[in-house]
Each structure stands twice: as structure tokens, then as C-alpha cells.
Design a protein around this motif. Structure first.
Motif, PDB file in Angstrom:
ATOM      1  N   ALA A  27       0.802  -1.222   0.000  1.00  0.00           N
ATOM      2  CA  ALA A  27       0.000   0.000   0.000  1.00  0.00           C
ATOM      3  C   ALA A  27       0.837   1.275   0.000  1.00  0.00           C
ATOM      4  CB  ALA A  27      -0.953   0.003   1.190  1.00  0.00           C
ATOM      5  N   THR A  28       2.052   1.204   0.496  1.00  0.00           N
ATOM      6  CA  THR A  28       2.919   2.387   0.504  1.00  0.00           C
ATOM      7  C   THR A  28       4.208   2.053  -0.238  1.00  0.00           C
ATOM      8  OG1 THR A  28       4.090   1.797   2.538  1.00  0.00           O
ATOM      9  CG2 THR A  28       2.028   3.062   2.788  1.00  0.00           C
ATOM     10  N   VAL A  29       4.948   3.079  -0.592  1.00  0.00           N
ATOM     11  CA  VAL A  29       6.226   2.864  -1.266  1.00  0.00           C
ATOM     12  C   VAL A  29       7.142   2.015  -0.384  1.00  0.00           C
ATOM     13  CG1 VAL A  29       8.331   4.014  -2.067  1.00  0.00           C
ATOM     14  CG2 VAL A  29       6.093   4.941  -2.686  1.00  0.00           C
ATOM     15  N   ALA A  32       5.970  -1.607  -0.387  1.00  0.00           N
ATOM     16  CA  ALA A  32       6.214  -2.211  -1.702  1.00  0.00           C
ATOM     17  C   ALA A  32       7.693  -2.519  -1.880  1.00  0.00           C
ATOM     18  CB  ALA A  32       5.709  -1.294  -2.809  1.00  0.00           C
ATOM     19  N   ALA A  33       8.548  -1.588  -1.494  1.00  0.00           N
ATOM     20  CA  ALA A  33       9.991  -1.809  -1.609  1.00  0.00           C
ATOM     21  C   ALA A  33      10.413  -3.007  -0.766  1.00  0.00           C
ATOM     22  CB  ALA A  33      10.745  -0.552  -1.185  1.00  0.00           C
ATOM     23  N   ARG A  34       9.897  -3.090   0.442  1.00  0.00           N
ATOM     24  CA  ARG A  34      10.222  -4.216   1.322  1.00  0.00           C
ATOM     25  C   ARG A  34       9.728  -5.534   0.712  1.00  0.00           C
ATOM     26  NH1 ARG A  34       7.698  -3.059   6.457  1.00  0.00           N
ATOM     27  NH2 ARG A  34       9.049  -1.252   6.351  1.00  0.00           N
ATOM     28  N   ALA A  35       8.504  -5.542   0.187  1.00  0.00           N
ATOM     29  CA  ALA A  35       7.925  -6.761  -0.391  1.00  0.00           C
ATOM     30  C   ALA A  35       8.721  -7.243  -1.600  1.00  0.00           C
ATOM     31  CB  ALA A  35       6.471  -6.518  -0.790  1.00  0.00           C
ATOM     32  N   LEU A  36       9.288  -6.303  -2.359  1.00  0.00           N
ATOM     33  CA  LEU A  36      10.021  -6.655  -3.577  1.00  0.00           C
ATOM     34  C   LEU A  36      11.526  -6.741  -3.375  1.00  0.00           C
ATOM     35  CD1 LEU A  36       7.999  -4.431  -6.052  1.00  0.00           C
ATOM     36  CD2 LEU A  36       7.828  -6.913  -5.736  1.00  0.00           C
ATOM     37  N   GLY A  37      11.978  -6.345  -2.181  1.00  0.00           N
ATOM     38  CA  GLY A  37      13.405  -6.401  -1.896  1.00  0.00           C
ATOM     39  C   GLY A  37      14.226  -5.384  -2.656  1.00  0.00           C
ATOM     40  N   VAL A  38      13.674  -4.180  -2.824  1.00  0.00           N
ATOM     41  CA  VAL A  38      14.384  -3.115  -3.539  1.00  0.00           C
ATOM     42  C   VAL A  38      14.381  -1.841  -2.710  1.00  0.00           C
ATOM     43  CG1 VAL A  38      13.788  -4.075  -5.805  1.00  0.00           C
ATOM     44  CG2 VAL A  38      12.319  -2.339  -4.780  1.00  0.00           C
ATOM     45  N   GLU A  39      15.159  -0.864  -3.124  1.00  0.00           N
ATOM     46  CA  GLU A  39      15.179   0.444  -2.472  1.00  0.00           C
ATOM     47  C   GLU A  39      13.894   1.196  -2.815  1.00  0.00           C
ATOM     48  OE1 GLU A  39      17.570   1.695  -0.437  1.00  0.00           O
ATOM     49  OE2 GLU A  39      18.448  -0.306  -0.536  1.00  0.00           O
ATOM     50  N   PRO A  40      13.374   2.014  -1.891  1.00  0.00           N
ATOM     51  CA  PRO A  40      12.135   2.762  -2.156  1.00  0.00           C
ATOM     52  C   PRO A  40      12.176   3.613  -3.424  1.00  0.00           C
ATOM     53  CG  PRO A  40      12.620   2.832   0.170  1.00  0.00           C
ATOM     54  CD  PRO A  40      13.811   2.173  -0.497  1.00  0.00           C
ATOM     55  N   ARG A  42      13.157   2.826  -6.212  1.00  0.00           N
ATOM     56  CA  ARG A  42      12.908   2.001  -7.393  1.00  0.00           C
ATOM     57  C   ARG A  42      11.426   1.727  -7.611  1.00  0.00           C
ATOM     58  NH1 ARG A  42      16.610   0.918 -10.943  1.00  0.00           N
ATOM     59  NH2 ARG A  42      15.778  -1.141 -11.201  1.00  0.00           N
ATOM     60  N   ILE A  43      10.577   2.234  -6.715  1.00  0.00           N
ATOM     61  CA  ILE A  43       9.149   1.958  -6.769  1.00  0.00           C
ATOM     62  C   ILE A  43       8.407   3.111  -7.442  1.00  0.00           C
ATOM     63  CG2 ILE A  43       7.045   1.551  -5.397  1.00  0.00           C
ATOM     64  CD1 ILE A  43       9.049  -0.760  -5.285  1.00  0.00           C
ATOM     65  N   ALA A  44       7.582   2.806  -8.413  1.00  0.00           N
ATOM     66  CA  ALA A  44       6.705   3.795  -9.041  1.00  0.00           C
ATOM     67  C   ALA A  44       5.271   3.405  -8.694  1.00  0.00           C
ATOM     68  CB  ALA A  44       6.893   3.821 -10.546  1.00  0.00           C
ATOM     69  N   LYS A  45       4.558   4.243  -7.995  1.00  0.00           N
ATOM     70  CA  LYS A  45       3.178   3.966  -7.606  1.00  0.00           C
ATOM     71  C   LYS A  45       2.258   4.764  -8.509  1.00  0.00           C
ATOM     72  CE  LYS A  45       2.171   1.955  -4.205  1.00  0.00           C
ATOM     73  NZ  LYS A  45       1.793   0.587  -3.983  1.00  0.00           N
ATOM     74  N   THR A  46       1.052   4.266  -8.734  1.00  0.00           N
ATOM     75  CA  THR A  46       0.066   4.981  -9.527  1.00  0.00           C
ATOM     76  C   THR A  46      -1.018   5.522  -8.608  1.00  0.00           C
ATOM     77  OG1 THR A  46      -1.178   2.967  -9.935  1.00  0.00           O
ATOM     78  CG2 THR A  46       0.447   3.582 -11.584  1.00  0.00           C
TER      79      THR A  46
END
Length: 49
Positions: A27-29, A32-40, A42-46
Motif C-alpha cells: 500500500a505504501t512505497v 512495496a519496496a520491502r515486499a520486492l526487496g528493492v530500495e524505495p 525504485r518503486i513507481a506507484k500509480t
């Protein structure tokens, strides 16, 4: 565009295999970053109305 339409569109481009649907909350950047194992950054939210 819903998930079905997005999947169909990406399939026409040969990119359907790139769809990621995490089981964790995204639900938040930060989540999402934690769930995907990436730095925040790297996340693009719509945003939808």
C-alpha cells in the motif's frame, strides 16, 4: 485499466511474464519496496481517482 486489461496489453507486447503480484502488503512505497526487496526509489506507484 484493470489487472485483466493490463495483463492482456502486456501480453500483446510479449511482457506478461514481467507482471509481479506480491503476496505482501504494498500500500505504501516503503511496504512495496520491502515486499520486492528493492530500495524505495525504485518503486513507481500509480494514483487513481
Amino acid at each position: 485499466m484493470g489487472m485483466k486489461e493490463a495483463r492482456e496489453y502486456l501480453q500483446t507486447l510479449g511482457l506478461e511474464q514481467r507482471i509481479i503480484v506480491p503476496e505482501e502488503d504494498t500500500a505504501t512505497v516503503e511496504l512495496a519496496a520491502r515486499a520486492l526487496g528493492v530500495e524505495p526509489g525504485r518503486i513507481a506507484k500509480t494514483l487513481t481517482l
